[in-house]
Design an enzyme around this catalytic site. Sequence first.
Site, PDB file in Angstrom:
ATOM      1  N   PHE A 134      10.890  42.750 111.478  1.00  0.00           N
ATOM      2  CA  PHE A 134      11.497  41.518 111.987  1.00  0.00           C
ATOM      3  C   PHE A 134      12.817  41.292 111.243  1.00  0.00           C
ATOM      4  O   PHE A 134      12.880  41.471 110.020  1.00  0.00           O
ATOM      5  CB  PHE A 134      10.525  40.363 111.727  1.00  0.00           C
ATOM      6  CG  PHE A 134      10.862  39.096 112.454  1.00  0.00           C
ATOM      7  CD1 PHE A 134      10.617  38.959 113.807  1.00  0.00           C
ATOM      8  CD2 PHE A 134      11.419  38.032 111.774  1.00  0.00           C
ATOM      9  CE1 PHE A 134      10.919  37.782 114.471  1.00  0.00           C
ATOM     10  CE2 PHE A 134      11.728  36.849 112.428  1.00  0.00           C
ATOM     11  CZ  PHE A 134      11.469  36.719 113.785  1.00  0.00           C
ATOM     12  N   ASP A 157       3.389  41.385 105.434  1.00  0.00           N
ATOM     13  CA  ASP A 157       3.756  40.233 106.246  1.00  0.00           C
ATOM     14  C   ASP A 157       2.709  40.116 107.361  1.00  0.00           C
ATOM     15  O   ASP A 157       2.552  41.034 108.174  1.00  0.00           O
ATOM     16  CB  ASP A 157       5.162  40.452 106.829  1.00  0.00           C
ATOM     17  CG  ASP A 157       5.637  39.270 107.657  1.00  0.00           C
ATOM     18  OD1 ASP A 157       4.783  38.581 108.256  1.00  0.00           O
ATOM     19  OD2 ASP A 157       6.861  39.056 107.718  1.00  0.00           O
ATOM     20  N   TYR A 201       2.725  28.769 112.421  1.00  0.00           N
ATOM     21  CA  TYR A 201       2.961  28.252 113.785  1.00  0.00           C
ATOM     22  C   TYR A 201       2.639  29.237 114.889  1.00  0.00           C
ATOM     23  O   TYR A 201       2.750  28.897 116.058  1.00  0.00           O
ATOM     24  CB  TYR A 201       4.412  27.762 113.943  1.00  0.00           C
ATOM     25  CG  TYR A 201       5.484  28.767 113.585  1.00  0.00           C
ATOM     26  CD1 TYR A 201       5.870  29.760 114.488  1.00  0.00           C
ATOM     27  CD2 TYR A 201       6.125  28.723 112.357  1.00  0.00           C
ATOM     28  CE1 TYR A 201       6.844  30.669 114.162  1.00  0.00           C
ATOM     29  CE2 TYR A 201       7.109  29.633 112.014  1.00  0.00           C
ATOM     30  CZ  TYR A 201       7.468  30.605 112.925  1.00  0.00           C
ATOM     31  OH  TYR A 201       8.430  31.507 112.589  1.00  0.00           O
ATOM     32  N   LYS A 202       2.248  30.458 114.541  1.00  0.00           N
ATOM     33  CA  LYS A 202       1.932  31.439 115.592  1.00  0.00           C
ATOM     34  C   LYS A 202       0.455  31.275 115.961  1.00  0.00           C
ATOM     35  O   LYS A 202       0.083  30.243 116.484  1.00  0.00           O
ATOM     36  CB  LYS A 202       2.330  32.827 115.121  1.00  0.00           C
ATOM     37  CG  LYS A 202       3.859  32.929 115.019  1.00  0.00           C
ATOM     38  CD  LYS A 202       4.373  34.214 114.444  1.00  0.00           C
ATOM     39  CE  LYS A 202       5.909  34.191 114.455  1.00  0.00           C
ATOM     40  NZ  LYS A 202       6.505  35.153 113.542  1.00  0.00           N
ATOM     41  N   ARG A 232       6.493  40.574 126.410  1.00  0.00           N
ATOM     42  CA  ARG A 232       5.448  40.447 125.387  1.00  0.00           C
ATOM     43  C   ARG A 232       4.445  39.375 125.810  1.00  0.00           C
ATOM     44  O   ARG A 232       4.837  38.267 126.183  1.00  0.00           O
ATOM     45  CB  ARG A 232       6.131  40.067 124.075  1.00  0.00           C
ATOM     46  CG  ARG A 232       5.268  40.187 122.862  1.00  0.00           C
ATOM     47  CD  ARG A 232       6.098  39.971 121.620  1.00  0.00           C
ATOM     48  NE  ARG A 232       6.520  38.565 121.493  1.00  0.00           N
ATOM     49  CZ  ARG A 232       6.801  37.974 120.326  1.00  0.00           C
ATOM     50  NH1 ARG A 232       6.720  38.657 119.213  1.00  0.00           N
ATOM     51  NH2 ARG A 232       7.169  36.723 120.285  1.00  0.00           N
TER      52      ARG A 232
END
Length: 410
Positions: free
Chosen positions: A125, A196, A221-222, A369
């Site tokens: 990322f 991560d 928040y995911k 996705r």
Amino acid sequence: MTTREECQDLDARDPLAGLRDEFVLTPGEIYLDGNSLGPVSHGVQRRVSEVIDREWAQGLVRSWNAAKWMEAPLSLGDRVAPLIGARAGEVLVADTLTFLLAKIIGGSLELRPERHVIITDAVNFHSDLYIVAAMARLVGRDIVVKTIDRDTLDEHLDEDVALVMLTHVDFRTGEMLDMSRITRAVHEVGALMLWDFAHSTGAVPLDVTSADVDFAAGCGYKYLNGGPGAPAFMYVAPRWQGVLRNPLPGWLGHARPFDFESTYESAPGMRAYVTSSPSVIALGALGGALEVFERTTMDAIRTKSLALTDLFIELVEEALPGVFELATPRAHDKRGSQVALRHPNGYGIIQALIERGVTGDFRAPDICRFGFAPLYLRYVDVYDAVQILADVMLSCAHLDAKYALRLAVT
Ligand SMILES: *Cc1c(COP(=O)(O)O)cnc(C)c1O
């Protein structure tokens, strides 16, 4: 081919089915983007109102003690711990992910002062890549950040390597890495391992203890559904607590913050990694979001996640043979909780789906996705989403000229 009736039957027998009612979902929308921003749950709504209306409105400054606001980063950490195989006292909830990565990277470089290489994944990322490069510069000695093809990691491991930082589930393809094997290989050359968990926590079972992980961090928040910009969490193995220094110290990580001393002395345990005032309302939201996880197990979530992603892949390949390239591994032990389909018109496809009530997202250059969150998705949602996808593709709705311009958030 699995029929819609068979999907309804799977829903009727789904042990997680009852948890869907805990979420606030828009009727008619199929939300396949919980890997980017999870939905609100009733637990969040309850807990946030309680924090605002009771603790803040009535308790005011007294609530720092009375409502245990100061303890929240640690007590919430203890509630995240079981989701990653950690124990109480090993996880802190604070800041957002990039900041926590900075703290761990900066601190861990001091633990290997004679080594000068950090290894990370070239397709990690972007925020991870930016912060690792910046921390390497700030440390003030010659640190080289090697961005490699992660499949060649073993060839790059030697006595110069201080730290390896990898994302456990690839945010684009959904490929899941072998945490135990990689951590062991990294330790064999005396380097430290930072994982991560942005796309892993709340999506796949994790066990930092048995994998002997040094450090880890992930988002709130995911899949954890803690709300936009929710605080993140970090794990520090007990052997590194009191050893790993916080390179961004602040008053609330001090051993005695209310003595207002002019020199810094770190608090013991995970509190050492606190920098500044906890975001109490946001912590309340995350606390409310964790309630639903406390009513099930990560193994139950994983079983359904694999069933949902298997079903999606099967139905897409039957309805639209040869249309997409599957970027997500078929092997269960290499798959997170998302499915990524490559297509040159990916952006238009996602926009056309969103207009028809199926929310996924697009990741440049060509990935559609779809995230599958077992707490609130039904098998029948997967079935209907594929029907709508087939409809878009067969009618060429995705080629509409209005999708030529991209929005700021894709
Ligand atoms: C989502 C994500 C982030 C985002 O971090 P924030 O600083 O919390 O915005 C970082 N790394 C990875 C791998 C991610 O997927």
